[in-house]
Design a protein around this motif. Structure first.
Motif, PDB file in Angstrom:
ATOM      1  N   ALA A  57       0.836  -1.189   0.000  1.00 28.17           N
ATOM      2  CA  ALA A  57       0.000   0.000   0.000  1.00 28.17           C
ATOM      3  C   ALA A  57       0.880   1.251   0.000  1.00 28.17           C
ATOM      4  O   ALA A  57       2.079   1.198   0.268  1.00 28.17           O
ATOM      5  N   THR A 104       1.531   0.047  -4.982  1.00 28.16           N
ATOM      6  CA  THR A 104       0.574   1.141  -5.096  1.00 28.16           C
ATOM      7  C   THR A 104       1.277   2.405  -5.583  1.00 28.16           C
ATOM      8  O   THR A 104       2.323   2.782  -5.057  1.00 28.16           O
ATOM      9  N   ASN A 133      -0.885  -1.282  -8.339  1.00 28.43           N
ATOM     10  CA  ASN A 133      -2.168  -0.976  -7.733  1.00 28.43           C
ATOM     11  C   ASN A 133      -2.508   0.464  -8.075  1.00 28.43           C
ATOM     12  O   ASN A 133      -1.901   1.400  -7.560  1.00 28.43           O
ATOM     13  N   VAL A 135      -4.215   3.840  -7.970  1.00 26.66           N
ATOM     14  CA  VAL A 135      -5.013   4.667  -7.065  1.00 26.66           C
ATOM     15  C   VAL A 135      -4.999   6.106  -7.560  1.00 26.66           C
ATOM     16  O   VAL A 135      -4.103   6.530  -8.293  1.00 26.66           O
TER      17      VAL A 135
END
Length: 454
Positions: A57, A104, A133, A135
């Motif tokens: 993350a 991310t 990822n 975002v």
């Protein structure tokens, strides 16, 4: 034959990730996050457990909504201090052979030309084991750090994201033909100029006239992850994502998200089964159920409710310090993480209150852990798969490294004995490990493949 459960270790390049306060536990080593040895041990452990990958993350900005200040986040190490996740990947790849890495990265604040090169570089260095990822961010503090007053509106960030994806697809898939690189020493030709194509893009948000700087990597486009569960986020995921991270809190909510995602993917002409869906989960496991429940209480004594509220307030854009304990939490539009707020308001059958939220924050997050013996944990994981349709789990850490080590040593063998978890890695790239042999690149029906040069 039962399908195999997919597993990622869910982590972040920081001290406190999801379960806040547990860094104070005497056996926790998360304050070593800024050392290579810490991450290499994590990678080796995850690969020993045959995990599909480590899902890293990231955020930009700090959590400063709770009580109008970042003080609670800073005191409790709530994702601050925080280092860059991409720089961890080569170090972990160097000590593993099969483990994938989902990284991310926020498309709102970095030009696609530079970002495309960074991901191609990681795909080269890992031998095709990297994923992205996608975002769009949710913190006003990030916008202020990058020269804006506030972040762009929630849905408009996804509109920008669609164009961003078009640009990186053009760079990854359309700039270099498959046979462009010769490496011909005798002829003194490394690559054939006629096999490279300038990408000329003149759009609403991006302008580009360039060739991609990196030669084609093993996967060309990294495996695409996405974690937005809002309505606009699900549309974006159904169009672009190959792996989706959902957090529906209950099995019924999760099932609804899974069904919606697969139906929307079919609407874009994609194979719904080709999307791998991960649910978030936290596990506390010990050899017996009684020992696991004792361990939970031990962990719980170190958890931080203040840290959890600081995190969740910024995630949703709602300052929960303003609520009385038994006042129902109301949905209101924000430009933060809309899906997280929807989960406790519009998508919840029962009203949530601050008291209920705090009751959920057993280990310093709003997700109740799965607690028990290996048999009990495996039962629960299988039930989630059967009842929701998810393919696997992103497992967040509690006390590190022992939580991952315990799962690998206790739960993985139980899942293998049941025939629902692999006993060896498949060969190939991360995409091939997830989708099957010979599928190193985006499938033909994916929107990104339409930009590919033969």
């Amino acid at each position: 034959m039962a399908r195999h459960i997919r597993l990622n270790a869910f982590d972040m390049n920081c001290v406190g990730h999801i379960q806040h306060g547990l860094w104070t536990h005497p056996r926790d080593r998360s304050d070593e996050y800024n050392t290579l040895g810490y991450w290499q041990h994590l990678a080796r452990t995850a690969e020993r457990g045959l995990f599909d990958g480590i899902f890293l993350a990231d955020i930009l900005g700090v959590y400063d909504v709770y009580r109008g200040s970042a003080d609670a986040a800073i005191r409790n190490a709530v994702q601050i201090p925080l280092n860059d996740p991409t720089l961890l990947v080569p170090a972990m790849a160097a000590v593993t052979q099969h483990l994938g890495f989902g990284v991310t990265a926020n498309l709102t604040y970095e030009p696609p030309y530079l970002f495309a090169r960074r991901m191609s570089t990681l795909d080269h260095l890992t031998g095709g084991r990297v994923g992205w990822n996608i975002v769009t961010g949710y913190l006003d503090s990030a916008a202020r750090g990058l020269g804006l007053t506030v972040q762009p509106a929630h849905d408009s960030r996804y509109d920008v994201g669609d164009e961003y994806m078009e640009v990186v697809y053009k760079l990854w898939e359309g700039s270099w033909e498959a046979d462009a690189v010769l490496r011909d020493r005798a002829a003194r030709v490394f690559a054939r100029p006629e096999k490279l194509h300038r990408i000329v893009h003149q759009g609403r948000h991006f302008t580009l006239d360039a060739v991609h700087l990196s030669e084609p990597s093993p996967q060309r486009t990294p495996v695409l992850y996405q974690a937005g569960s809002s309505t606009r986020g699900r549309i974006f995921a159904a169009r672009h994502a190959e792996c989706v991270f959902v957090s529906g809190q209950t099995r019924a909510n999760t099932r609804g998200l899974v069904t919606d995602l697969r139906e929307r993917a079919a609407g874009f002409g994609r194979d719904p089964a080709g999307i791998t869906i991960f649910a978030g989960a936290t596990v506390v496991v010990a050899p017996t159920g009684a020992e696991a429940r004792d361990l939970l209480e031990e962990y719980r004594s170190y958890a931080s409710v203040e840290g959890a509220l600081a995190h969740f307030s910024s995630s949703t854009g709602v300052d929960f310090s303003r609520y009385d304990l038994d006042e129902p939490i109301q949905y209101r539009p924000t430009d933060a993480n809309v899906s997280a707020l929807e989960a406790i308001t519009t998508r919840s059958a029962e009203p949530w209150t601050l008291r209920r939220l705090i009751d959920q924050m057993v280990l310093g997050s709003r997700t109740r852990p799965i607690v028990g013996s290996p048999v009990e944990v495996a039962d629960e994981l299988q039930a989630w798969v059967a009842e929701t349709g998810v393919d696997g789990f992103n497992l967040s850490r509690t006390v590190t490294p022992e939580s991952l080590e315990a799962f690998v040593d206790l739960v993985v063998p139980e899942l293998q004995n049941r025939g629902v978890f692999k006993t060896e890695y498949a060969p190939g790239t991360l995409r091939e490990k997830l989708q099957g042999p010979g599928r190193a690149h985006l499938p033909a029906e994916h929107v990104g493949a339409s930009f590919r040069k033969v």
